[in-house]
Design an enzyme around this catalytic site. Structure first.
Site, mmCIF file in Angstrom:
data_model
loop_
_atom_site.group_PDB
_atom_site.id
_atom_site.type_symbol
_atom_site.label_atom_id
_atom_site.label_comp_id
_atom_site.label_asym_id
_atom_site.label_seq_id
_atom_site.Cartn_x
_atom_site.Cartn_y
_atom_site.Cartn_z
ATOM 1 N N TYR A 14 -5.197 -2.763 9.027
ATOM 2 C CA TYR A 14 -3.861 -2.258 8.691
ATOM 3 C C TYR A 14 -3.877 -1.310 7.496
ATOM 4 O O TYR A 14 -2.831 -0.795 7.096
ATOM 5 C CB TYR A 14 -2.919 -3.426 8.377
ATOM 6 C CG TYR A 14 -2.721 -4.368 9.529
ATOM 7 C CD1 TYR A 14 -2.007 -3.973 10.654
ATOM 8 C CD2 TYR A 14 -3.245 -5.657 9.507
ATOM 9 C CE1 TYR A 14 -1.823 -4.834 11.719
ATOM 10 C CE2 TYR A 14 -3.064 -6.529 10.562
ATOM 11 C CZ TYR A 14 -2.355 -6.107 11.664
ATOM 12 O OH TYR A 14 -2.174 -6.961 12.716
ATOM 13 N N HIS A 19 3.107 1.065 7.976
ATOM 14 C CA HIS A 19 3.741 -0.145 7.448
ATOM 15 C C HIS A 19 3.155 -0.557 6.097
ATOM 16 O O HIS A 19 3.725 -1.405 5.419
ATOM 17 C CB HIS A 19 3.575 -1.281 8.458
ATOM 18 C CG HIS A 19 4.813 -2.078 8.721
ATOM 19 N ND1 HIS A 19 6.081 -1.695 8.344
ATOM 20 C CD2 HIS A 19 4.969 -3.279 9.348
ATOM 21 C CE1 HIS A 19 6.956 -2.609 8.730
ATOM 22 N NE2 HIS A 19 6.306 -3.588 9.335
ATOM 23 N N TYR A 64 1.394 -11.365 5.604
ATOM 24 C CA TYR A 64 1.876 -10.467 6.643
ATOM 25 C C TYR A 64 3.333 -10.141 6.344
ATOM 26 O O TYR A 64 4.057 -10.908 5.719
ATOM 27 C CB TYR A 64 1.672 -11.002 8.068
ATOM 28 C CG TYR A 64 0.212 -10.990 8.459
ATOM 29 C CD1 TYR A 64 -0.390 -9.825 8.913
ATOM 30 C CD2 TYR A 64 -0.564 -12.124 8.313
ATOM 31 C CE1 TYR A 64 -1.737 -9.793 9.233
ATOM 32 C CE2 TYR A 64 -1.915 -12.105 8.629
ATOM 33 C CZ TYR A 64 -2.494 -10.937 9.083
ATOM 34 O OH TYR A 64 -3.827 -10.913 9.388
ATOM 35 N N ASN A 66 6.289 -9.985 7.776
ATOM 36 C CA ASN A 66 7.483 -10.767 8.110
ATOM 37 C C ASN A 66 7.679 -12.010 7.244
ATOM 38 O O ASN A 66 8.733 -12.634 7.304
ATOM 39 C CB ASN A 66 7.454 -11.173 9.582
ATOM 40 C CG ASN A 66 7.487 -9.970 10.499
ATOM 41 O OD1 ASN A 66 7.579 -8.821 10.059
ATOM 42 N ND2 ASN A 66 7.409 -10.214 11.787
#
EC number: 3.1.1.29
Length: 189
Positions: A14, A19, A64, A66
């Site tokens: 990532y 993001h 992460y 969320n």
């Protein structure tokens, strides 16, 4: 102490994704001010240091996106701080790539990391630095889009935005956030 939080997802895969604009900003602050963000505490990577004489804590939640609020709530509880002591840097689909927008408070606007923070802090009243990543072209899924890297044509814009976000955080250590917001929101691209 001021807490500067960058939202993103942990792990190499990532690393340079849209993001992870918040993580990119924390890395820029870390490099610029010599504050290593390597301690593993509060389900986050953290680093303590000083920016222009003000004690700061840099935070990259490792939960992460969320679940970011869980980590942030742990940080505030441990240091006995309130949401007014923090600023969060994160990606925003509704801003053109490379643009910044600073806000003193607000809704989640569909951002799951911010939604988690609001839920775990019990308030929408915390400072934000939004880094524009633009919306995907019609027909492309948003989740696929935000988890992909920036194309070469956008990399200079995102690096400039991340650098400006770092400058905004430095200014916040010596000025009111309202003054910082007025300055950086008035910059034209």
């Amino acid at each position: 102490m001021k807490v500067i939080i960058g939202l993103g997802n942990p792990g190499k895969k990532y690393e340079d994704t849209r993001h992870n604009a918040g993580f990119m900003a924390i890395d820029k602050i870390s490099d610029k001010w010599g504050i290593p963000v390597t301690q593993n505490k509060f389900r986050a990577l953290v680093g303590e240091g000083r920016i222009e004489g003000e004690k700061v804590l840099l935070v990259k939640p490792q939960t992460y996106m969320n679940l970011s609020g869980e980590s942030v709530a742990e940080v505030l509880k441990f240091y006995k701080l309130i949401p007014d002591d923090l600023v969060v840097i994160y990606d925003d689909l509704d801003l053109p790539t490379g643009h910044l927008r600073l806000r003193e408070k607000g809704s989640a606007g569909g951002h799951n990391g911010i939604k988690s923070m609001i839920q775990h802090l019990g308030t929408q009243e915390f400072k934000r630095i939004k880094v524009g990543i633009s919306r995907p072209e019609p027909g492309r899924s948003v989740s696929d889009y935000v988890l992909n890297t920036f194309p070469v044509a956008e990399r200079a814009d995102i690096q400039e935005a991340v650098s400006l976000a770092a400058d905004a955080c430095a200014m916040w250590t010596r000025e009111s956030f309202l003054k910082v917001m007025n300055h950086f929101n008035s910059l034209k691209k």
